[in-house]
Design a protein around this motif. Structure first.
Motif, PDB file in Angstrom:
ATOM      1  N   MET A   1      42.226  32.121  18.182  1.00  0.00           N
ATOM      2  CA  MET A   1      42.152  31.763  16.760  1.00  0.00           C
ATOM      3  C   MET A   1      42.407  32.951  15.845  1.00  0.00           C
ATOM      4  SD  MET A   1      38.055  31.077  16.323  1.00  0.00           S
ATOM      5  CE  MET A   1      36.815  32.254  16.868  1.00  0.00           C
TER       6      MET A   1
ATOM      7  N   THR B   1      52.877  31.607  14.121  1.00  0.00           N
ATOM      8  CA  THR B   1      52.008  30.430  13.982  1.00  0.00           C
ATOM      9  C   THR B   1      52.178  29.499  15.175  1.00  0.00           C
ATOM     10  OG1 THR B   1      52.085  30.536  11.565  1.00  0.00           O
ATOM     11  CG2 THR B   1      51.470  28.432  12.545  1.00  0.00           C
TER      12      THR B   1
ATOM     13  N   ARG C   1      50.352  30.954  18.050  1.00  0.00           N
ATOM     14  CA  ARG C   1      48.902  30.788  17.883  1.00  0.00           C
ATOM     15  C   ARG C   1      48.487  29.364  18.256  1.00  0.00           C
ATOM     16  NH1 ARG C   1      48.276  32.926  13.172  1.00  0.00           N
ATOM     17  NH2 ARG C   1      48.542  31.063  11.910  1.00  0.00           N
ATOM     18  N   LYS C   2      49.265  28.378  17.832  1.00  0.00           N
ATOM     19  CA  LYS C   2      48.953  26.989  18.162  1.00  0.00           C
ATOM     20  C   LYS C   2      49.014  26.767  19.677  1.00  0.00           C
ATOM     21  CE  LYS C   2      50.431  24.988  13.752  1.00  0.00           C
ATOM     22  NZ  LYS C   2      51.398  24.087  13.060  1.00  0.00           N
TER      23      LYS C   2
ATOM     24  N   MET D   1      45.942  28.359  21.263  1.00  0.00           N
ATOM     25  CA  MET D   1      44.704  27.632  20.985  1.00  0.00           C
ATOM     26  C   MET D   1      44.381  26.612  22.079  1.00  0.00           C
ATOM     27  SD  MET D   1      43.038  28.740  18.379  1.00  0.00           S
ATOM     28  CE  MET D   1      41.931  27.366  18.063  1.00  0.00           C
TER      29      MET D   1
ATOM     30  N   TYR E   1      35.937  29.686  13.342  1.00  0.00           N
ATOM     31  CA  TYR E   1      37.173  28.897  13.283  1.00  0.00           C
ATOM     32  C   TYR E   1      37.304  28.208  11.932  1.00  0.00           C
ATOM     33  CZ  TYR E   1      40.364  25.011  14.418  1.00  0.00           C
ATOM     34  OH  TYR E   1      41.379  24.098  14.416  1.00  0.00           O
TER      35      TYR E   1
ATOM     36  N   LYS F   1      40.103  28.816   8.933  1.00  0.00           N
ATOM     37  CA  LYS F   1      40.890  27.731   8.341  1.00  0.00           C
ATOM     38  C   LYS F   1      40.733  27.700   6.827  1.00  0.00           C
ATOM     39  CE  LYS F   1      39.698  24.008  10.635  1.00  0.00           C
ATOM     40  NZ  LYS F   1      39.787  22.571  11.059  1.00  0.00           N
TER      41      LYS F   1
ATOM     42  N   GLU G   1      46.649  28.763   9.741  1.00  0.00           N
ATOM     43  CA  GLU G   1      47.140  27.480  10.250  1.00  0.00           C
ATOM     44  C   GLU G   1      46.906  27.336  11.747  1.00  0.00           C
ATOM     45  OE1 GLU G   1      51.090  26.234   9.031  1.00  0.00           O
ATOM     46  OE2 GLU G   1      51.082  27.776   7.486  1.00  0.00           O
ATOM     47  N   TYR G   2      46.415  26.159  12.118  1.00  0.00           N
ATOM     48  CA  TYR G   2      46.223  25.857  13.529  1.00  0.00           C
ATOM     49  C   TYR G   2      46.885  24.521  13.874  1.00  0.00           C
ATOM     50  CZ  TYR G   2      42.790  29.608  13.322  1.00  0.00           C
ATOM     51  OH  TYR G   2      42.172  30.822  13.163  1.00  0.00           O
TER      52      TYR G   2
END
Length: 342
Positions: free
Chosen positions: A111, A304, A307-308, A311, A332, A336, A341-342
């Motif tokens: 995260m 991004t 990162r997604k 996750m 977390y 946000k 952005e997740y």
């Protein structure tokens, strides 16, 4: 008063005078500070600021010696050395602490991948940071005198070949410790190789690694280009920070005014160090580029997306590493809310 009593009183006064006239070195208390980076590193310079400020406030009370370059202990051994009284202070990286206290791994979780520095400060300098410090103090039996020092944004560097998201797979990537670091490397397709920082130059020259995760300043101050480093990939995979730790036994025997002096000195030092750490990173990056380093900069969209993807492994990591899921979720949500952005 009899002659005998006069002699006894005289001897007593001479003894008292001798004790008061003892040389400062005889009365000084040792304060050994262990670091595993070299003297020109920004962390070492920040610690020197702390030492100077403490001397201004406490005079000759302490015989302070800073041991750089892992001469006394490496970062990973600092918590044990503090408990055993083998050193009075250290400033290890967060990634070196999760084997002792799982919550130390929180900043290494996916995260935080690609999260900018102001956002990290916003989240970790407040209530959450205070909570982590309390956990560290209780678990490791240390005193944390204030905010964490900054190292800088950690990136991925290539030795003989370029490294980016397309060429990451199969590369042997050195990491400094920390389960989170190793897990991120593995998820992105690399092979994590644990190498202590003092051994990195030799490991690079001997082909132990194809790349490594570190910061520009660390790479520059250790002259890694002389050992074969040629490429950089600005993936912003983690913002590295150092946690100041003082032996609990050493701390508790200090009077209140000396404790206050330590806290004041650290606050001045960490403020100076944070500002100069980021300047040092920028300067080191520029210097390395001038020396021929080739830098690949991914887009924010690519970071991004990475990162997604990362996750996906966070829930398993939190469970395996026995990190408090409630605290993890709180951080977390804070990230946000800060716009990550997740």
């Amino acid at each position: 008063m009899s002659i005998l009593k006069n002699k006894i009183v005289g001897v007593a006064l001479v003894g008292l005078a001798a004790s008061l006239m003892a040389t400062p070195s005889m009365a000084q208390e040792k304060m050994r500070i262990a670091l595993d980076t070299n003297p020109v590193h920004v962390r070492n310079k920040g610690v020197e600021v702390f030492v100077d400020e403490l001397k201004k406030r406490t005079g000759d009370r302490f015989d302070i010696t800073v041991y750089p370059s892992g001469q006394l202990f490496r970062d990973r051994d600092i918590p044990r050395a503090l408990r055993q009284g083998a050193v009075e202070m250290g400033v290890p990286g967060t990634w070196q602490l999760d084997s002792v206290e799982p919550t130390a791994a929180l900043p290494t979780l996916p995260m935080f991948y690609g999260v900018d520095i102001p956002t990290v400060y916003k989240v970790l300098d407040g209530e959450i940071g205070d909570y982590l410090n309390e956990v560290f103090e209780k678990r490791m039996r240390v005193k944390i005198p204030g905010k964490w020092m900054a190292l800088g944004m950690q990136h991925t560097f290539g030795v003989s070949d370029e490294i980016d998201y397309d060429t990451y797979k199969g590369k042997k990537i050195r990491y400094p410790g920390g389960t989170g670091n190793a897990a991120r490397i593995s998820k992105l397709g690399g092979i994590p190789v644990l190498v202590p920082w003092p051994d990195v130059p030799l490991g690079m020259s001997q082909g132990v690694m194809d790349g490594l995760i570190t910061t520009y300043e660390s790479a520059s101050s250790s002259k890694l280009m002389d050992s074969g480093m040629k490429y950089a990939f600005d993936d912003e995979n983690m913002f590295n920070q150092y946690v100041p730790m003082i032996s609990d036994a050493f701390w508790k025997k200090q009077p209140k005014d000396v404790q206050d002096a330590i806290l004041e000195s650290w606050d001045i030092a960490v403020t100076w160090e944070r500002e100069n750490a980021l300047k040092a990173q920028d300067k080191a990056r520029e210097n390395l580029i001038n020396q021929g380093l080739k830098v690949i900069v991914p887009s924010k969209e690519q970071i991004t997306a990475a990162r997604k993807e990362l996750m996906q492994i966070q829930p398993q990591l939190v469970e395996e590493m026995k990190i408090d899921p409630e605290v993890t979720n709180k951080i977390y949500e804070a990230l946000k809310e800060a716009g990550v952005e997740y």
